[in-house]
Design a protein around this motif. Structure first.
Motif, PDB file in Angstrom:
ATOM      1  N   GLY A 185       5.579   5.904   2.497  1.00  0.00           N
ATOM      2  CA  GLY A 185       5.035   6.317   1.204  1.00  0.00           C
ATOM      3  C   GLY A 185       4.774   7.805   1.134  1.00  0.00           C
ATOM      4  O   GLY A 185       5.009   8.439   0.093  1.00  0.00           O
ATOM      5  N   ALA A 186       4.286   8.377   2.231  1.00  0.00           N
ATOM      6  CA  ALA A 186       4.037   9.823   2.250  1.00  0.00           C
ATOM      7  C   ALA A 186       5.328  10.600   2.036  1.00  0.00           C
ATOM      8  O   ALA A 186       5.368  11.574   1.271  1.00  0.00           O
ATOM      9  N   LEU A 187       6.393  10.179   2.695  1.00  0.00           N
ATOM     10  CA  LEU A 187       7.682  10.859   2.533  1.00  0.00           C
ATOM     11  C   LEU A 187       8.189  10.728   1.102  1.00  0.00           C
ATOM     12  O   LEU A 187       8.690  11.708   0.520  1.00  0.00           O
ATOM     13  N   ILE A 188       8.030   9.547   0.504  1.00  0.00           N
ATOM     14  CA  ILE A 188       8.461   9.355  -0.883  1.00  0.00           C
ATOM     15  C   ILE A 188       7.645  10.249  -1.814  1.00  0.00           C
ATOM     16  O   ILE A 188       8.192  10.894  -2.717  1.00  0.00           O
ATOM     17  N   GLY A 189       6.325  10.290  -1.610  1.00  0.00           N
ATOM     18  CA  GLY A 189       5.468  11.110  -2.462  1.00  0.00           C
ATOM     19  C   GLY A 189       5.799  12.583  -2.405  1.00  0.00           C
ATOM     20  O   GLY A 189       5.659  13.302  -3.403  1.00  0.00           O
ATOM     21  N   LEU A 190       6.249  13.061  -1.247  1.00  0.00           N
ATOM     22  CA  LEU A 190       6.627  14.459  -1.100  1.00  0.00           C
ATOM     23  C   LEU A 190       8.015  14.744  -1.655  1.00  0.00           C
ATOM     24  O   LEU A 190       8.375  15.913  -1.840  1.00  0.00           O
ATOM     25  N   SER A 191       8.794  13.705  -1.915  1.00  0.00           N
ATOM     26  CA  SER A 191      10.196  13.878  -2.298  1.00  0.00           C
ATOM     27  C   SER A 191      10.434  13.756  -3.795  1.00  0.00           C
ATOM     28  O   SER A 191      11.550  14.013  -4.259  1.00  0.00           O
ATOM     29  N   VAL A 192       9.416  13.348  -4.563  1.00  0.00           N
ATOM     30  CA  VAL A 192       9.586  13.176  -6.003  1.00  0.00           C
ATOM     31  C   VAL A 192       8.716  14.179  -6.743  1.00  0.00           C
ATOM     32  O   VAL A 192       7.887  14.872  -6.141  1.00  0.00           O
ATOM     33  N   GLY A 208       7.982   3.866  -4.598  1.00  0.00           N
ATOM     34  CA  GLY A 208       7.272   3.205  -3.515  1.00  0.00           C
ATOM     35  C   GLY A 208       7.294   1.692  -3.599  1.00  0.00           C
ATOM     36  O   GLY A 208       6.954   1.015  -2.634  1.00  0.00           O
ATOM     37  N   LEU A 209       7.719   1.147  -4.768  1.00  0.00           N
ATOM     38  CA  LEU A 209       7.694  -0.301  -4.948  1.00  0.00           C
ATOM     39  C   LEU A 209       9.069  -0.956  -4.992  1.00  0.00           C
ATOM     40  O   LEU A 209       9.248  -2.057  -4.482  1.00  0.00           O
ATOM     41  N   VAL A 210      10.030  -0.266  -5.609  1.00  0.00           N
ATOM     42  CA  VAL A 210      11.289  -0.939  -5.952  1.00  0.00           C
ATOM     43  C   VAL A 210      12.007  -1.497  -4.732  1.00  0.00           C
ATOM     44  O   VAL A 210      12.581  -2.588  -4.769  1.00  0.00           O
ATOM     45  N   TRP A 211      11.959  -0.800  -3.605  1.00  0.00           N
ATOM     46  CA  TRP A 211      12.669  -1.260  -2.409  1.00  0.00           C
ATOM     47  C   TRP A 211      11.866  -2.290  -1.613  1.00  0.00           C
ATOM     48  O   TRP A 211      12.403  -2.959  -0.736  1.00  0.00           O
ATOM     49  N   LEU A 212      10.575  -2.428  -1.955  1.00  0.00           N
ATOM     50  CA  LEU A 212       9.747  -3.384  -1.215  1.00  0.00           C
ATOM     51  C   LEU A 212      10.030  -4.836  -1.609  1.00  0.00           C
ATOM     52  O   LEU A 212       9.842  -5.742  -0.801  1.00  0.00           O
ATOM     53  N   ALA A 242       0.824  -1.211   0.000  1.00  0.00           N
ATOM     54  CA  ALA A 242       0.000   0.000   0.000  1.00  0.00           C
ATOM     55  C   ALA A 242       0.855   1.258   0.000  1.00  0.00           C
ATOM     56  O   ALA A 242       0.360   2.357  -0.285  1.00  0.00           O
ATOM     57  N   THR A 243       2.147   1.106   0.303  1.00  0.00           N
ATOM     58  CA  THR A 243       3.076   2.237   0.284  1.00  0.00           C
ATOM     59  C   THR A 243       3.071   2.938  -1.067  1.00  0.00           C
ATOM     60  O   THR A 243       3.112   4.168  -1.145  1.00  0.00           O
ATOM     61  N   ALA A 244       3.039   2.153  -2.141  1.00  0.00           N
ATOM     62  CA  ALA A 244       3.084   2.733  -3.487  1.00  0.00           C
ATOM     63  C   ALA A 244       1.863   3.610  -3.745  1.00  0.00           C
ATOM     64  O   ALA A 244       1.972   4.679  -4.367  1.00  0.00           O
ATOM     65  N   GLY A 245       0.687   3.177  -3.268  1.00  0.00           N
ATOM     66  CA  GLY A 245      -0.516   3.984  -3.449  1.00  0.00           C
ATOM     67  C   GLY A 245      -0.430   5.301  -2.707  1.00  0.00           C
ATOM     68  O   GLY A 245      -0.851   6.345  -3.218  1.00  0.00           O
ATOM     69  N   SER A 246       0.098   5.264  -1.483  1.00  0.00           N
ATOM     70  CA  SER A 246       0.272   6.504  -0.717  1.00  0.00           C
ATOM     71  C   SER A 246       1.231   7.449  -1.430  1.00  0.00           C
ATOM     72  O   SER A 246       0.980   8.656  -1.534  1.00  0.00           O
ATOM     73  N   SER A 247       2.339   6.901  -1.920  1.00  0.00           N
ATOM     74  CA  SER A 247       3.333   7.720  -2.614  1.00  0.00           C
ATOM     75  C   SER A 247       2.719   8.399  -3.828  1.00  0.00           C
ATOM     76  O   SER A 247       2.838   9.623  -4.013  1.00  0.00           O
ATOM     77  N   ALA A 248       2.058   7.603  -4.665  1.00  0.00           N
ATOM     78  CA  ALA A 248       1.501   8.139  -5.901  1.00  0.00           C
ATOM     79  C   ALA A 248       0.389   9.146  -5.627  1.00  0.00           C
ATOM     80  O   ALA A 248       0.296  10.184  -6.296  1.00  0.00           O
TER      81      ALA A 248
END
Length: 290
Positions: A183-190, A200-204, A98-104
């Motif tokens: 995911g939230a941190l990733i979404g704010l960083s890209v 959000g997916l590659v490291w999972l 679900a991390t990827a969904g939060s990021s996107a």
């Protein structure tokens, strides 16, 4: 004639970012944002559908392709034992993905300027991110419910009672909630939703596969076993297997601290991840909104 002009005290301004907003108001703001995201999910049901399809495919593929070919300590090559062993890993993998969904989702809101609109309102800054993560956990709970039904159809069962099963699902949702903050941190960083999805997916994949989710650590090379056993993901997997009663009678967990006390290790790791990444994400959001 002298006129004395008395200066009226000017009240301190309340920042539009909600610096003076109380905790209760901040919670209400978070729930409003969560409701907005949940309504969006209902209007775009494809998001939930595709979120369900992937873990269901994993269940079917692993249960019938690998079942009977992987040796489970205490159960051997029994396909039914592997299916029960498998489900703890699939459940845990589902909540982390679900991390990827939060990021996107957050990256898309940033790109479309929705975050800028929230910034103009007298609301708590953390409410935007908290509301988003709340909504993601609700979506994850729906996916887990459907996944549990599919797992039941392929032979998975709960053996230690309803209360322990509910505790296992609660542990999974807490772990998933922790990962939504990553995911939230990733979404704010890209800069784009596409980059957020990849980020959000590659490291999972290494996190979930270098673990005891799909194979016992005993089946791994000696140098890889400590990595898998100290992986916080492994602790959650073992904890839910234990609570569901899905461990074979002859299974003995590895003699390392997280594997000996998996429920405690999972709780501690989830809370540490939430504390760390929520702080980093809110700080990042404040800089982006400044």
């Amino acid at each position: 004639m002298n006129t004395t002009v008395q200066k009226q005290p000017v009240p301190a301004p309340v920042s539009r970012a909600g610096d003076r907003i109380s905790f209760g108001q901040g919670l209400r703001d978070s729930l409003v944002v969560a409701r907005r995201n949940l309504l969006r999910m209902l209007r775009i049901p494809e998001v939930v559908v595709f979120g369900i399809v992937q873990p269901v495919m994993f269940v079917v593929l692993f249960a019938y392709v690998f079942g009977g070919s992987i040796n489970i300590p205490g159960a051997g090559l029994d396909p039914s034992a592997y299916r029960e062993f498998l489900m703890g890993g699939i459940f845990a993998q589902t909540v982390t993905f679900a991390t990827a969904g939060s990021s996107a989702g957050i990256a898309e809101d940033m790109q479309k300027g929705i975050i800028d609109r929230f910034r103009s309102l007298p609301m708590a800054r953390g409410a935007v991110l908290t509301g988003r993560t709340f909504a993601d956990v609700v979506q994850t709970a729906v996916v887990l419910l459907v996944l549990a039904i599919v797992a039941f159809l392929v032979g998975w069962r709960v053996h230690d009672g309803v209360l322990n099963a509910l505790a296992a699902f609660g542990l999974l949702l807490l772990f998933g909630y922790a990962f939504t903050w990553i995911g939230a941190l990733i979404g704010l960083s890209v800069r784009s939703p596409e980059a957020a999805t990849s980020g959000g997916l590659v490291w999972l994949f290494p996190l979930t596969f270098i673990s005891i989710a799909f194979v016992p650590s005993e089946n791994m090379p000696g140098w890889l076993q400590p990595i898998a056993e100290w992986n916080p993901f492994s602790a959650t997997v073992l904890a839910v297997r234990d609570l569901f009663g899905n461990l074979p009678a002859g299974y003995h967990p590895p003699d390392v601290l997280p594997m000996q006390h998996p429920v405690l290790a999972s709780l501690v790791s989830s809370l540490v991840i939430i504390a760390l990444f929520r702080t980093l994400a809110v700080r990042k959001y404040k800089r982006a909104a400044g």
